[in-house]
Scaffold this active site. Structure first.
Site, PDB file in Angstrom:
ATOM      1  N   GLU A 109      -2.749   0.894  23.236  1.00  0.00           N
ATOM      2  CA  GLU A 109      -3.193  -0.108  22.276  1.00  0.00           C
ATOM      3  C   GLU A 109      -2.041  -0.675  21.459  1.00  0.00           C
ATOM      4  O   GLU A 109      -2.036  -1.871  21.114  1.00  0.00           O
ATOM      5  CB  GLU A 109      -4.261   0.487  21.350  1.00  0.00           C
ATOM      6  CG  GLU A 109      -5.598   0.746  22.011  1.00  0.00           C
ATOM      7  CD  GLU A 109      -5.613   1.990  22.878  1.00  0.00           C
ATOM      8  OE1 GLU A 109      -6.565   2.156  23.669  1.00  0.00           O
ATOM      9  OE2 GLU A 109      -4.667   2.822  22.752  1.00  0.00           O
ATOM     10  N   PHE A 120     -12.486  -0.161  22.751  1.00  0.00           N
ATOM     11  CA  PHE A 120     -13.439   0.320  21.754  1.00  0.00           C
ATOM     12  C   PHE A 120     -12.726   0.326  20.406  1.00  0.00           C
ATOM     13  O   PHE A 120     -11.554   0.696  20.322  1.00  0.00           O
ATOM     14  CB  PHE A 120     -13.924   1.736  22.071  1.00  0.00           C
ATOM     15  CG  PHE A 120     -14.809   1.840  23.278  1.00  0.00           C
ATOM     16  CD1 PHE A 120     -16.186   1.766  23.154  1.00  0.00           C
ATOM     17  CD2 PHE A 120     -14.259   2.012  24.530  1.00  0.00           C
ATOM     18  CE1 PHE A 120     -17.006   1.858  24.267  1.00  0.00           C
ATOM     19  CE2 PHE A 120     -15.062   2.113  25.655  1.00  0.00           C
ATOM     20  CZ  PHE A 120     -16.448   2.028  25.520  1.00  0.00           C
ATOM     21  N   PRO A 169      -3.977   3.388  17.205  1.00  0.00           N
ATOM     22  CA  PRO A 169      -2.574   3.345  17.643  1.00  0.00           C
ATOM     23  C   PRO A 169      -1.933   1.968  17.474  1.00  0.00           C
ATOM     24  O   PRO A 169      -0.704   1.865  17.420  1.00  0.00           O
ATOM     25  CB  PRO A 169      -2.654   3.744  19.125  1.00  0.00           C
ATOM     26  CG  PRO A 169      -3.886   4.568  19.219  1.00  0.00           C
ATOM     27  CD  PRO A 169      -4.855   3.921  18.268  1.00  0.00           C
ATOM     28  N   HIS A 181     -16.847   6.521  20.400  1.00  0.00           N
ATOM     29  CA  HIS A 181     -17.196   5.215  20.973  1.00  0.00           C
ATOM     30  C   HIS A 181     -18.264   4.510  20.126  1.00  0.00           C
ATOM     31  O   HIS A 181     -19.015   3.689  20.644  1.00  0.00           O
ATOM     32  CB  HIS A 181     -17.703   5.370  22.412  1.00  0.00           C
ATOM     33  CG  HIS A 181     -16.691   5.924  23.368  1.00  0.00           C
ATOM     34  ND1 HIS A 181     -16.451   7.261  23.466  1.00  0.00           N
ATOM     35  CD2 HIS A 181     -15.855   5.314  24.241  1.00  0.00           C
ATOM     36  CE1 HIS A 181     -15.511   7.483  24.384  1.00  0.00           C
ATOM     37  NE2 HIS A 181     -15.125   6.311  24.856  1.00  0.00           N
TER      38      HIS A 181
END
Length: 327
Positions: free
Chosen positions: A60, A83, A89, A129
């Site tokens: 990410e 998600f 990150p 999630h």
């Protein structure tokens, strides 16, 4: 007119903006060959090719950083974070780089990145999630943060975000992907203005402010309350940053009472910001304390029974509307 789901509306917006502007491209995990884990990007690779529909590694930070670099070179990247739970990150790139570029360059540089971010619960996704992380980004100056609640605004906000010169975090609620649909004109360009809330239901007794999945519940709760003679005014925020104070103030001045419904945990959420603004600027026009209906200050649960307990229900929202109206 065509019946269009929330998911299809996002897909249409991506197709239309990529057709309109060759500088628009998408990138993210599994968005190309697979069409995205939710199939939001289905068909883009076949139509626009792998130079504009880029499957990325599971990183990410890299996705956000590469998008920022491309934006400084005249491109309009639309990266997807698969998600919202996994956006952390990328927080350094978003918070310290993307959001600040315009300000630290004295307006000489822009960073027109639109980060698509599936969010929210009630999909059986458990703690990794299902999170609602919008507060991190509403607290980041330099960003625009949007959270559409309807299919029309899912399309209109995304198109407006991509055309904006400001970086935008675009939260799309997973539960709404296929559960919300409406007639959308096939030959009309839909653009929803950034920074402007919508009064979705007129009322005179209580103002209900919400967004995303909770907006849909608030609308149902308002209809239930109407069966008891209580008319709630429901505001769909659409944009969380900047906050549309004008629309909120006009409604609360009319009703004298306000409640905010959010899926996110209770402490330091978006609702806290709205409540503080009302306390500071509209205190003498309030006839009752501002109420908040929220998730809990716990990790998001996995068990179905706990998930339904955690997420604010229509019945809970209706009860608070009635309680406020009777004050």
């Amino acid at each position: 007119m065509a019946i269009t789901t929330y998911l299809e509306a996002i897909n249409q917006a991506l197709h239309e903006e990529m057709e309109r502007d060759p500088n628009v491209f998408v990138m993210g995990q599994d968005i190309g060959i697979y069409g995205g884990v939710f199939k939001v990007t289905k068909g883009l690779l076949e139509k626009f090719g792998d130079l504009r529909v880029i499957d990325t590694p599971i990183s990410e930070s890299m996705i956000a950083g590469a998008a920022a670099g491309a934006a400084t070179q005249g491109m309009r990247p639309v990266p997807e974070i698969q998600f919202s739970d996994f956006i952390h990150p990328a927080f350094d790139q978003i918070h310290n780089q993307i959001s600040t570029l315009y300000w630290r360059s004295a307006g000489h540089w822009r960073c027109p990145v639109t980060i698509r971010c599936p969010w929210g619960g009630e999909v059986g996704g458990g703690p990794f999630h299902s999170q609602s992380v919008e507060s991190f980004f509403v607290h980041t100056p330099g960003l625009v943060v949007v959270a559409p609640s309807t299919a029309r605004d899912a399309k209109g906000l995304l198109k407006s975000a991509i055309r904006s010169d400001d970086p935008v975090i675009y939260f799309e609620h997973k539960k709404l992907y296929r559960s919300v649909r409406e007639d959308l004109p096939e030959n009309e360009e839909i653009l929803t203005p950034l920074g402007k809330a919508r009064v979705a239901r007129q009322g005179r007794h209580v103002t209900v402010i919400s967004y995303g999945l909770m907006f849909q519940k608030a609308m149902r709760a308002a209809e239930d309350a109407a069966q008891h003679g209580i008319e709630a005014e429901v505001i769909d925020m659409r944009t969380l940053l900047p906050i549309d104070r004008e629309t909120i103030f006009a409604s609360v001045r009319k009703t004298g009472k306000c409640m905010i419904v959010q899926e996110a945990p209770r402490t330091l959420g978006f609702g806290d910001a709205v409540a503080a603004i009302l306390a500071e600027e509209l205190f003498w026009e309030l006839d009752a304390p501002v109420r908040r209906i929220t998730g809990y200050d716990t990790p998001y649960p996995f068990a179905p029974t706990m998930e339904s307990f955690y997420s604010p229900s229509v019945d809970t929202i209706t009860a608070v509307i009635q309680d406020l109206a009777e004050m």
